[in-house]
Design a protein around this motif. Structure first.
Motif, PDB file in Angstrom:
ATOM      1  N   ILE A   3       0.851  -1.190   0.000  1.00 38.78           N
ATOM      2  CA  ILE A   3       0.000   0.000   0.000  1.00 38.78           C
ATOM      3  C   ILE A   3       0.884   1.237   0.000  1.00 38.78           C
ATOM      4  CG2 ILE A   3      -1.824   1.286   1.176  1.00 38.78           C
ATOM      5  CD1 ILE A   3      -2.844  -1.399   0.358  1.00 38.78           C
ATOM      6  N   TYR A   4       0.573   2.174  -0.888  1.00 34.47           N
ATOM      7  CA  TYR A   4       1.278   3.448  -0.959  1.00 34.47           C
ATOM      8  C   TYR A   4       0.287   4.578  -0.686  1.00 34.47           C
ATOM      9  CZ  TYR A   4       4.787   0.808  -3.702  1.00 34.47           C
ATOM     10  OH  TYR A   4       5.719  -0.103  -4.139  1.00 34.47           O
ATOM     11  N   VAL A   5       0.820   5.744  -0.320  1.00 34.43           N
ATOM     12  CA  VAL A   5       0.009   6.960  -0.280  1.00 34.43           C
ATOM     13  C   VAL A   5       0.690   8.001  -1.158  1.00 34.43           C
ATOM     14  CG1 VAL A   5      -0.970   6.542   1.994  1.00 34.43           C
ATOM     15  CG2 VAL A   5       1.155   7.812   1.818  1.00 34.43           C
ATOM     16  N   SER A   6      -0.111   8.704  -1.925  1.00 35.99           N
ATOM     17  CA  SER A   6       0.428   9.732  -2.803  1.00 35.99           C
ATOM     18  C   SER A   6       0.765  10.986  -1.995  1.00 35.99           C
ATOM     19  CB  SER A   6      -0.591  10.067  -3.894  1.00 35.99           C
ATOM     20  OG  SER A   6      -0.040  10.942  -4.849  1.00 35.99           O
ATOM     21  N   HIS A   7       1.914  11.562  -2.301  1.00 32.16           N
ATOM     22  CA  HIS A   7       2.415  12.724  -1.560  1.00 32.16           C
ATOM     23  C   HIS A   7       1.702  13.995  -2.046  1.00 32.16           C
ATOM     24  CE1 HIS A   7       6.215  15.195  -0.239  1.00 32.16           C
ATOM     25  NE2 HIS A   7       5.164  15.408   0.535  1.00 32.16           N
ATOM     26  N   LEU A   8       0.385  14.022  -1.806  1.00 28.57           N
ATOM     27  CA  LEU A   8      -0.443  15.150  -2.227  1.00 28.57           C
ATOM     28  C   LEU A   8      -0.741  16.104  -1.072  1.00 28.57           C
ATOM     29  CD1 LEU A   8      -2.958  13.133  -4.448  1.00 28.57           C
ATOM     30  CD2 LEU A   8      -1.191  14.702  -5.260  1.00 28.57           C
ATOM     31  N   VAL A   9      -0.092  15.863   0.068  1.00 31.63           N
ATOM     32  CA  VAL A   9      -0.251  16.708   1.239  1.00 31.63           C
ATOM     33  C   VAL A   9       1.129  17.228   1.645  1.00 31.63           C
ATOM     34  CG1 VAL A   9      -2.357  15.568   2.039  1.00 31.63           C
ATOM     35  CG2 VAL A   9      -0.133  14.662   2.738  1.00 31.63           C
ATOM     36  N   SER A  10       1.179  18.045   2.689  1.00 36.91           N
ATOM     37  CA  SER A  10       2.441  18.661   3.095  1.00 36.91           C
ATOM     38  C   SER A  10       3.434  17.614   3.614  1.00 36.91           C
ATOM     39  CB  SER A  10       2.185  19.696   4.195  1.00 36.91           C
ATOM     40  OG  SER A  10       1.791  19.049   5.402  1.00 36.91           O
ATOM     41  N   ASN A  11       4.714  18.004   3.652  1.00 36.53           N
ATOM     42  CA  ASN A  11       5.738  17.117   4.209  1.00 36.53           C
ATOM     43  C   ASN A  11       5.406  16.733   5.649  1.00 36.53           C
ATOM     44  OD1 ASN A  11       7.310  17.084   1.887  1.00 36.53           O
ATOM     45  ND2 ASN A  11       8.550  18.828   2.528  1.00 36.53           N
ATOM     46  N   LYS A  12       4.948  17.698   6.424  1.00 38.84           N
ATOM     47  CA  LYS A  12       4.597  17.446   7.823  1.00 38.84           C
ATOM     48  C   LYS A  12       3.500  16.388   7.918  1.00 38.84           C
ATOM     49  CE  LYS A  12       2.767  19.721  11.975  1.00 38.84           C
ATOM     50  NZ  LYS A  12       2.269  21.010  12.545  1.00 38.84           N
ATOM     51  N   ILE A  50      11.387  14.927   3.488  1.00 42.89           N
ATOM     52  CA  ILE A  50      10.994  13.571   3.893  1.00 42.89           C
ATOM     53  C   ILE A  50      12.068  12.540   3.548  1.00 42.89           C
ATOM     54  CG2 ILE A  50       8.522  14.071   3.692  1.00 42.89           C
ATOM     55  CD1 ILE A  50       8.548  12.587   1.006  1.00 42.89           C
ATOM     56  N   GLY A  51      13.297  12.989   3.392  1.00 46.64           N
ATOM     57  CA  GLY A  51      14.365  12.094   2.930  1.00 46.64           C
ATOM     58  C   GLY A  51      14.553  10.856   3.780  1.00 46.64           C
ATOM     59  N   ASN A  52      14.424  11.002   5.089  1.00 43.45           N
ATOM     60  CA  ASN A  52      14.626   9.852   5.978  1.00 43.45           C
ATOM     61  C   ASN A  52      13.559   8.776   5.806  1.00 43.45           C
ATOM     62  OD1 ASN A  52      16.905  11.005   7.101  1.00 43.45           O
ATOM     63  ND2 ASN A  52      15.775  11.970   8.785  1.00 43.45           N
ATOM     64  N   HIS A  53      12.461   9.134   5.147  1.00 44.25           N
ATOM     65  CA  HIS A  53      11.371   8.180   4.964  1.00 44.25           C
ATOM     66  C   HIS A  53      11.298   7.652   3.530  1.00 44.25           C
ATOM     67  CE1 HIS A  53       9.378   8.749   8.920  1.00 44.25           C
ATOM     68  NE2 HIS A  53      10.011   9.906   8.867  1.00 44.25           N
ATOM     69  N   LEU A  54      12.266   8.023   2.701  1.00 42.71           N
ATOM     70  CA  LEU A  54      12.292   7.524   1.331  1.00 42.71           C
ATOM     71  C   LEU A  54      13.115   6.248   1.248  1.00 42.71           C
ATOM     72  CD1 LEU A  54      12.607  10.823  -0.738  1.00 42.71           C
ATOM     73  CD2 LEU A  54      10.603   9.370  -0.416  1.00 42.71           C
ATOM     74  N   THR A  55      12.769   5.321   2.098  1.00 39.76           N
ATOM     75  CA  THR A  55      13.377   3.993   2.066  1.00 39.76           C
ATOM     76  C   THR A  55      12.244   2.981   1.984  1.00 39.76           C
ATOM     77  OG1 THR A  55      13.378   3.906   4.499  1.00 39.76           O
ATOM     78  CG2 THR A  55      15.384   4.698   3.417  1.00 39.76           C
TER      79      THR A  55
END
Length: 255
Positions: A3-12, A50-55
Motif C-alpha cells: 500500500i502506498y500513499v500519494s504525496h499530495l499533502v504537506s511534508n509534515k 521527507i528524505g529519511n522516509h524515502l526507504t
C-alpha cells in the motif's frame, strides 16, 4: 499487500502518516514536466522534507501535462520520450523507486483509437528496449478512457513483465459508464498498480474511499480477486482523508 500513499499533502502531514501506518510513498514532485528542468532543487526540497522516509516502498508519478505517447506527431512523441526518460532516470536512480506511473495520453473524441494504439505501441517498444525487465515496474494509467480495450491491447502487445496497467478507479468512475466490475474482470492480471479514491461520478475529486458513488467494498473485493498481485496507492487530497481511508483498509483487512 503493498500500500502506498500519494504525496499530495504537506511534508509534515506525510511524515505524520508514515509514523502511524506501514505504507510506501508515491512521489508527485515530478508529475509536472517543468519540475524536471529544476530537478536538483526539487530533489533537495524532497530530501530535506521527507528524505529519511524515502526507504522501502517508493513509487513515482511521471509527468503528464501535455505528454502524449500516442500522438501521431513524431516531434510530440519525441518530447514525451525525453521527459519520460528524464523522470525514469530519477526514479530508478537517485530515488530508488520500485514503480513509476505514466498517463496514457488518450483523449476520447480527440484521439483516434487505432492511430493512438499504433503510435503507443511504437512509443513503448522504444522506451522499454533498454529497460531491464526485472527492474522498476512501469504502469500506464487510464485517465479519460471510456473503456478498457485499448489499454489491454497495448499491454498484451508489449508483453513485458515490467509493463502493466495502473487502474485509477476514480478516473474510471468519472469517465466511463461501464461498470468497475467489467473493467477489473477484463483487465485482470494486466493491472499492476491501482490508484484508489472516490468521487461523485462526475468530477475527479480524489475523495476518501467512503465518500462517493463507488461501491468501495465491492471494488476492493474485485481487485483482490482478479488483480491480486497489484499494489494499491491512495490518491486522496487531504491528510484526514488519507488517514480515514487507511483506517478503512485496516478495518477491511487489507492493511
Amino acid at each position: 499487500m503493498s500500500i502506498y500513499v500519494s504525496h499530495l499533502v504537506s511534508n509534515k502531514d506525510i511524515l505524520s502518516i508514515k509514523e502511524r501506518y506501514a505504507v510506501g510513498i508515491e512521489i508527485v514532485n515530478f508529475a509536472s514536466a517543468l519540475s524536471l528542468d529544476n530537478k536538483d532543487e526539487e530533489l533537495d526540497v524532497l530530501f530535506k522534507g521527507i528524505g529519511n522516509h524515502l526507504t522501502g516502498k517508493v513509487s513515482v508519478h511521471g509527468p503528464y501535462s501535455d505528454m502524449s505517447p500516442g500522438s501521431p506527431d513524431r516531434k510530440i512523441r519525441r518530447v514525451t520520450m525525453d521527459r519520460f526518460q528524464e523522470c525514469y532516470e530519477l526514479a530508478s536512480g537517485v530515488l530508488k523507486a520500485e514503480r513509476i506511473v505514466f498517463h496514457s495520453g488518450f483523449i476520447p473524441k480527440l484521439s483516434y483509437d487505432l492511430e493512438w494504439l499504433k503510435y503507443s505501441k511504437e512509443f513503448w517498444e522504444e522506451f522499454l528496449q533498454d529497460k531491464q525487465e526485472d527492474g522498476i515496474k512501469i504502469h500506464i494509467e487510464n485517465v479519460f478512457e471510456e473503456d478498457y480495450k485499448l489499454l489491454c491491447e497495448l499491454v498484451d502487445y508489449i508483453n513485458k513483465p515490467n509493463f502493466s496497467i495502473c487502474l485509477d478507479i476514480g478516473h474510471k468512475n468519472a469517465c466511463s459508464t461501464l461498470s468497475l466490475e467489467q473493467w477489473v474482470k477484463a483487465m485482470g492480471k494486466r493491472i499492476g498498480y491501482v490508484h484508489l479514491h472516490n468521487n461523485d461520478g462526475k468530477g475527479d475529486l480524489h475523495n476518501p474511499l467512503e465518500e462517493g458513488t463507488i461501491n468501495m467494498p465491492e471494488a476492493l473485493k474485485l481487485l483482490k480477486e482478479y488483480s491480486h498481485e497489484a499494489a494499491w496507492c491512495l490518491e486522496v487530497f487531504s491528510k484526514g482523508g488519507i488517514e480515514s481511508s487507511l483506517d478503512y483498509l485496516i478495518d477491511c483487512g487489507y492493511l
